[in-house]
Design an enzyme around this catalytic site. Structure first.
Site, PDB file in Angstrom:
ATOM      1  N   ASN A 183     -42.872  88.416  28.679  1.00  4.30           N
ATOM      2  CA  ASN A 183     -42.554  89.201  27.488  1.00  4.30           C
ATOM      3  C   ASN A 183     -42.410  88.236  26.306  1.00  4.30           C
ATOM      4  O   ASN A 183     -41.406  87.541  26.200  1.00  4.30           O
ATOM      5  CB  ASN A 183     -41.233  89.964  27.718  1.00  4.30           C
ATOM      6  CG  ASN A 183     -40.733  90.638  26.446  1.00  4.30           C
ATOM      7  OD1 ASN A 183     -41.483  90.814  25.491  1.00  4.30           O
ATOM      8  ND2 ASN A 183     -39.463  91.012  26.442  1.00  4.30           N
ATOM      9  N   TRP A 184     -43.416  88.219  25.458  1.00 10.81           N
ATOM     10  CA  TRP A 184     -43.400  87.257  24.336  1.00 10.81           C
ATOM     11  C   TRP A 184     -42.457  87.684  23.213  1.00 10.81           C
ATOM     12  O   TRP A 184     -42.240  86.931  22.271  1.00 10.81           O
ATOM     13  CB  TRP A 184     -44.805  87.097  23.743  1.00 10.81           C
ATOM     14  CG  TRP A 184     -45.814  86.514  24.667  1.00 10.81           C
ATOM     15  CD1 TRP A 184     -45.663  86.240  26.003  1.00 10.81           C
ATOM     16  CD2 TRP A 184     -47.141  86.128  24.331  1.00 10.81           C
ATOM     17  NE1 TRP A 184     -46.824  85.726  26.516  1.00 10.81           N
ATOM     18  CE2 TRP A 184     -47.751  85.636  25.507  1.00 10.81           C
ATOM     19  CE3 TRP A 184     -47.881  86.155  23.152  1.00 10.81           C
ATOM     20  CZ2 TRP A 184     -49.062  85.178  25.539  1.00 10.81           C
ATOM     21  CZ3 TRP A 184     -49.186  85.696  23.177  1.00 10.81           C
ATOM     22  CH2 TRP A 184     -49.770  85.204  24.364  1.00 10.81           C
ATOM     23  N   LYS A 185     -41.984  88.926  23.272  1.00 11.87           N
ATOM     24  CA  LYS A 185     -41.169  89.480  22.178  1.00 11.87           C
ATOM     25  C   LYS A 185     -41.946  89.336  20.846  1.00 11.87           C
ATOM     26  O   LYS A 185     -43.167  89.389  20.834  1.00 11.87           O
ATOM     27  CB  LYS A 185     -39.807  88.800  22.106  1.00 11.87           C
ATOM     28  CG  LYS A 185     -39.119  88.738  23.472  1.00 11.87           C
ATOM     29  CD  LYS A 185     -37.689  88.379  23.361  1.00 11.87           C
ATOM     30  CE  LYS A 185     -37.134  88.116  24.751  1.00 11.87           C
ATOM     31  NZ  LYS A 185     -35.720  88.317  24.827  1.00 11.87           N
TER      32      LYS A 185
ATOM     33  N   SER B 159     -33.159  84.607  31.467  1.00 11.82           N
ATOM     34  CA  SER B 159     -33.133  83.139  31.494  1.00 11.82           C
ATOM     35  C   SER B 159     -33.757  82.549  32.758  1.00 11.82           C
ATOM     36  O   SER B 159     -33.272  81.534  33.280  1.00 11.82           O
ATOM     37  CB  SER B 159     -31.705  82.629  31.278  1.00 11.82           C
ATOM     38  OG  SER B 159     -31.232  83.032  29.996  1.00 11.82           O
TER      39      SER B 159
ATOM     40  N   HIS C 148     -36.335  97.965  27.283  1.00 11.11           N
ATOM     41  CA  HIS C 148     -35.793  96.604  27.188  1.00 11.11           C
ATOM     42  C   HIS C 148     -34.436  96.665  26.476  1.00 11.11           C
ATOM     43  O   HIS C 148     -34.254  97.466  25.554  1.00 11.11           O
ATOM     44  CB  HIS C 148     -36.770  95.707  26.428  1.00 11.11           C
ATOM     45  CG  HIS C 148     -36.406  94.261  26.503  1.00 11.11           C
ATOM     46  ND1 HIS C 148     -35.420  93.708  25.720  1.00 11.11           N
ATOM     47  CD2 HIS C 148     -36.859  93.262  27.297  1.00 11.11           C
ATOM     48  CE1 HIS C 148     -35.297  92.424  26.020  1.00 11.11           C
ATOM     49  NE2 HIS C 148     -36.160  92.125  26.971  1.00 11.11           N
TER      50      HIS C 148
ATOM     51  N   GLU D 179     -33.147  94.936  24.241  1.00 11.80           N
ATOM     52  CA  GLU D 179     -33.206  94.781  22.777  1.00 11.80           C
ATOM     53  C   GLU D 179     -33.594  96.106  22.120  1.00 11.80           C
ATOM     54  O   GLU D 179     -33.153  96.411  21.012  1.00 11.80           O
ATOM     55  CB  GLU D 179     -34.184  93.649  22.400  1.00 11.80           C
ATOM     56  CG  GLU D 179     -33.584  92.285  22.736  1.00 11.80           C
ATOM     57  CD  GLU D 179     -34.591  91.202  23.065  1.00 11.80           C
ATOM     58  OE1 GLU D 179     -35.792  91.357  22.769  1.00 11.80           O
ATOM     59  OE2 GLU D 179     -34.165  90.181  23.649  1.00 11.80           O
TER      60      GLU D 179
ATOM     61  N   GLY E 260     -38.902  85.986  29.425  1.00  8.34           N
ATOM     62  CA  GLY E 260     -38.965  85.980  27.971  1.00  8.34           C
ATOM     63  C   GLY E 260     -39.313  84.590  27.464  1.00  8.34           C
ATOM     64  O   GLY E 260     -40.474  84.171  27.457  1.00  8.34           O
TER      65      GLY E 260
ATOM     66  N   GLY F   1     -31.960  85.599  27.180  1.00  8.59           N
ATOM     67  CA  GLY F   1     -32.043  84.669  26.051  1.00  8.59           C
ATOM     68  C   GLY F   1     -30.805  83.814  25.859  1.00  8.59           C
ATOM     69  O   GLY F   1     -30.647  83.166  24.829  1.00  8.59           O
TER      70      GLY F   1
ATOM     71  N   GLU G 154     -32.291  93.388  34.334  1.00 10.61           N
ATOM     72  CA  GLU G 154     -32.053  92.340  33.341  1.00 10.61           C
ATOM     73  C   GLU G 154     -30.619  92.463  32.829  1.00 10.61           C
ATOM     74  O   GLU G 154     -30.360  93.255  31.899  1.00 10.61           O
ATOM     75  CB  GLU G 154     -33.020  92.499  32.159  1.00 10.61           C
ATOM     76  CG  GLU G 154     -34.469  92.391  32.530  1.00 10.61           C
ATOM     77  CD  GLU G 154     -35.296  91.899  31.347  1.00 10.61           C
ATOM     78  OE1 GLU G 154     -35.874  90.823  31.462  1.00 10.61           O
ATOM     79  OE2 GLU G 154     -35.320  92.576  30.306  1.00 10.61           O
TER      80      GLU G 154
HETATM   81  C1  PEP Z   1     -36.557  89.213  28.339  1.00  8.33           C
HETATM   82  O1  PEP Z   1     -36.846  89.172  27.159  1.00  8.33           O
HETATM   83  O2  PEP Z   1     -36.792  90.238  28.992  1.00  8.33           O
HETATM   84  C2  PEP Z   1     -35.948  88.045  28.961  1.00  8.33           C
HETATM   85  C3  PEP Z   1     -35.613  88.095  30.212  1.00  8.33           C
HETATM   86  O3  PEP Z   1     -35.775  86.948  28.137  1.00  8.33           O
HETATM   87  P1  PEP Z   1     -35.343  85.461  28.622  1.00  8.33           P
HETATM   88  O4  PEP Z   1     -36.202  85.107  29.811  1.00  8.33           O
HETATM   89  O5  PEP Z   1     -35.605  84.604  27.433  1.00  8.33           O
HETATM   90  O6  PEP Z   1     -33.891  85.543  28.987  1.00  8.33           O
END
Ligand code: PEP
Length: 250
Positions: A9-11, A212, A95, A97, A233, A173, A167
């Site tokens: 997931n590049w966001k 993470s 998600h 966010e 992410g 993040g 998640e």
């Molecule tokens: C995500 O954006 O779904 C995510 C898990 O981000 P990260 O790996 O940076 O924690």
């Protein structure tokens, strides 16, 4: 054994050039990636480029979000049929966010889940508790409510063509990863919840962990019996790191 699935997931990161370079790195390595199904989820404007670059590759394309509507006067929204036109097979829905910053809730996420499937996209349903909810001992109730709300709208049979991503919000993040045991506990609860409604679907369901994940912790996470891959992410923006995660199997 359920096949490992790793989704990046590049966001809202990167540029056209970065997208081309990153996809180039991933594509050139896919012949070494027999162990995993790999998905990249770039921002919408890069989907056309990604579709071209991935044309002869086993790497699949996914969107990061969709509208619950098929078409209409919804300025700024992107529909499931539009993602299909750009070669997407997957889409992330719910998600954290989107839930915390854009007011999405269990009901709207469930409608997006159903909208994805109407267009034959495979939804990756994100669920997870906040730190406060975990500290209040509400993890199980929150996560199972989030899963069940999609079951209530789409039916348990919809989970034969869906992916769930656990998640924990406090791990996204932040650099703070759930321990393999903490994640396994929640993954097993999710599978159990689906299994009470359909044992076969529960057995085949791929449940990803996100929060993470890095190459250094992926092996221990993916080694747990109910962790079938990861939603990645930050680490998916570094080609070498993402590929190391794709190669991790405990
Ligand atoms: C995500 O954006 O779904 C995510 C898990 O981000 P990260 O790996 O940076 O924690």
């Amino acid at each position: 054994m359920r096949r490992l699935l790793v989704a990046g997931n590049w966001k809202m990161h990167g540029s056209r050039d970065m997208a081309a370079a990153l996809i180039g790195d991933i594509v050139s390595a896919t012949d070494n990636l027999q162990a995993a199904d790999v998905i990249v989820c770039p921002p919408f404007p890069f989907l056309g480029l990604a579709q071209k670059l991935l044309a002869d590759s086993p790497v699949a394309l996914g969107g990061q979000n969709i509208s619950e509507h098929q078409q209409g006067a919804y300025t700024g929204e992107v529909s499931a049929p539009m993602l299909v036109e750009f070669g997407c097979r997957f889409v992330i829905v719910g998600h954290s966010e989107r839930r915390t910053l854009y007011g999405e809730n269990d009901a709207s996420v469930a409608r997006k889940f159903a909208a994805a499937q109407r267009s034959k996209l495979i939804p990756i349903l994100c669920v997870g508790e906040t730190l406060e909810e975990r500290e209040r001992g509400e993890t199980e109730a929150v996560v199972l409510r989030q899963v069940q709300s999609a079951v209530d709208v789409a039916g348990v049979e919809a989970f034969a063509d869906a992916v769930v991503a656990y998640e924990p919000v406090w791990a996204i993040g932040t650099g703070r990863t759930a321990s393999p045991e903490q994640a396994q506990e929640v993954h097993a609860l999710i599978r159990q919840k689906i299994s009470e409604q359909d044992d076969t679907i529960a057995g085949d369901l791929r449940i990803l962990y996100g929060g993470s994940v890095k190459a250094s912790n992926a092996v221990s996470l993916f080694g747990m019996p109910d962790i079938d891959g990861g939603l990645i992410g930050g680490a998916s923006l570094d080609g070498d790191e993402f590929l190391s995660i794709c190669r991790a199997r405990g």
